[in-house]
Design an enzyme around this catalytic site. Structure first.
Site: not given
Ligand code: NAD
Length: 475
Positions: A222-224, A226-227, A244, A452
């Site tokens: 997901g996003s940095t 949230t990571g 990731e 991964e």
């Molecule tokens: P996001 O971080 O908003 O959400 C990702 C997941 O995390 C979702 O399932 C969401 O419900 C969950 N989530 C949200 N808040 C959380 C928290 N506090 N604790 C735990 N889980 C939580 O990201 P998004 O908008 O779904 O995806 C887009 C982002 O993902 C972009 O920044 C993109 O670059 C990144 N991405 C990275 C990769 C990679 O492999 N590096 C691949 C695809 C997408």
């Protein structure tokens, strides 16, 4: 299997319904078309318990039997690939053929990962003893997945975690839960109960998972932003993590390329899936000698591209997947317009309540413009002019992200020299968007933590047990 409108959680191999649901929106219309279960603390506890109960037997089965089970699970997808793809288009928005590609690739990926294993490593074999490192599964894995590649990115976690002997509770994005719920339903009779559990829910479910003491590891994409929250939460009981995250990938286009040969590939490397790809080109640095020619070729491709409902024939690019992301991308484009930057737009897009954005190029904006410094994750691409190699490498590296990058040149040796200086986990030369089940994928800097895919990715689902075995029993 029935691809009707009923969706349930899979916990301990059984269907579980919830008192409340989450609306799932078709991004091509902006309208809800299905309801996904909304799991809460109780369902999450049940899923973790089911995964814990299943773990000892699954671990004991051994690599070969687990591999066979996963290959059977992959084969079970194949007769349903078209149904999965149709559902995928409705919830994710992408054109059908590209949705089907993701389903097919997912089935292939499971088989390829399942055929890998981690042999014991003998790190000392002396007169006194043999020292062996064994790769033990961790336990119950929490998998958290985004909405841009909801099927494949789930499989990037499921296949290595399960073949290594772990069990799993997976949470899809609230925006794209349906294909994953159906996948778990399909596997209810194929994998032993509790090995693979899926819980869907709202925004509250992710933090509940990362805080849950029953998980040994969190694998998150997901996003940095949230990571970072995931890492903080995991620290409380030292859960293992793989993150990731986001990227702001640069492609460097050297002056010796034949523009007519590379323009199309560069275009798709930036805009495939309406640019909602972590490893899409998000900044394109073009040598000044070919800047005008390549800019015009890319603009012509944008003008020829059809953006629309992925369910319709002839559509090449679907909508932005969800409203918040649509608003973010629109704000970035409006901001660029307000700054007086030159926007080169593609065709008009449908105006029907769907989350459509015209493919947009930005003509040589300053390096400090938000459209350059931020991860757009949508179809707006800055084209940036350069003349000096050291300067362009410094500009490409001037980012907190380090996911992937690319160099394009007829002089492959010179391109490798440049590639070696890019601070990214992956660098391509004269290609883009490539990866594979045997190829490690990791983000440098704030694009990730851990790996991964490949053996390195598989190893992240294990802990090393080091055993000292004496050559003779002297006790
Ligand atoms: P996001 O971080 O908003 O959400 C990702 C997941 O995390 C979702 O399932 C969401 O419900 C969950 N989530 C949200 N808040 C959380 C928290 N506090 N604790 C735990 N889980 C939580 O990201 P998004 O908008 O779904 O995806 C887009 C982002 O993902 C972009 O920044 C993109 O670059 C990144 N991405 C990275 C990769 C990679 O492999 N590096 C691949 C695809 C997408």
């Amino acid at each position: 299997m029935d691809f009707g409108k009923d969706y349930s959680l899979t916990i301990g191999g059984a269907a579980v319904t919830t008192a409340t649901t989450v609306d799932v929106i078709n991004p091509a219309t902006g309208l809800a078309f299905a309801k996904a279960p909304r799991a809460g603390a109780e369902e999450l506890d049940c899923a973790v318990e089911a995964a814990k109960r299943a773990f000892p037997e699954w671990k004991k089965l051994g690599w070969a039997a687990r591999r066979d089970a996963l290959i059977a699970a992959a084969r079970a997808i194949e007769p349903h690939a078209e149904n999965f793809a149709r559902l995928f288009v409705q919830e994710q928005g992408r054109p059908y053929d590209m949705a089907k590609d993701e389903i097919d690739l997912g089935a292939h990926w499971i088989k390829a990962v399942a055929r890998q294993d981690l042999d014991d490593e003998i790190v000392e074999d002396s007169a006194a003893r043999r020292v062996v490192v064994r790769h033990e599964p961790l336990g119950v894995i929490a998998a958290i997945v985004p909405w841009n590649f909801p099927f494949l990115l789930a499989i990037w976690k499921i296949a290595p975690a399960l073949v290594a002997g772990n069990t799993m509770v997976l949470k899809p994005s609230p925006f794209t839960p349906l294909c994953t719920l159906k996948l778990a339903e399909l596997w209810r009779d194929i994998l032993p109960p509790g090995v693979f559990n899926v819980v869907s829910g709202g925004d509250e479910l992710g933090p509940m998972m990362t805080a849950h003491p029953g998980f040994a590891k969190i694998s998150f994409t997901g996003s940095t932003a949230t990571g970072k929250r995931v890492m903080e939460s995991a620290a409380r009981d030292l859960k293992r993590i793989t993150l990731e995250l986001g990227g702001n990938d640069a492609a460097i286009i050297m002056p010796d390329v034949d523009v007519s040969k590379v323009a199309q590939q560069l275009f798709f490397g930036a805009f495939y899936n309406s640019a909602q790809i972590c490893i899409a080109t998000k900044r394109m640095y073009i040598h000044e000698d070919i800047y005008d020619e390549l800019r015009d070729a890319l603009h012509a491709l944008a003008k020829a591209s059809v953006v629309g409902d992925g369910a319709e024939q002839g559509v090449m690019f679907g909508p932005i997947q969800n409203k918040p992301q649509f608003e973010r991308v629109k704000a970035l484009i409006d901001g660029a317009r307000d700054q007086g930057l030159v926007l080169l737009e593609g065709r008009n897009v449908p105006d029907n309540g769907g989350y459509f954005v015209p493919l947009t190029l930005v003509d040589n904006p300053p390096e400090t413009a938000p459209v350059v410094t931020q991860e757009a994750f949508g179809p707006v691409l800055p084209l940036l002019k350069f003349s000096d190699v050291d300067d362009v490498i410094a500009r490409a590296n001037a980012s907190e992200y380090g996911l992937a990058g690319a160099v394009w040149s007829r002089d492959v040796d010179a391109a490798v020299e440049i590639a070696n200086r890019l601070e990214t986990g992956t660098v391509w030369i004269n290609e883009n968007l490539q990866n594979g089940p045997h190829i490690p994928f990791a983000g440098a800097k704030q694009s990730g933590f851990g790996v991964e895919n490949g053996k390195e990715g598989l190893r992240e689902y294990t802990w090393p047990r080091t055993v000292f075995i004496p050559k003779s029993a002297k006790v």
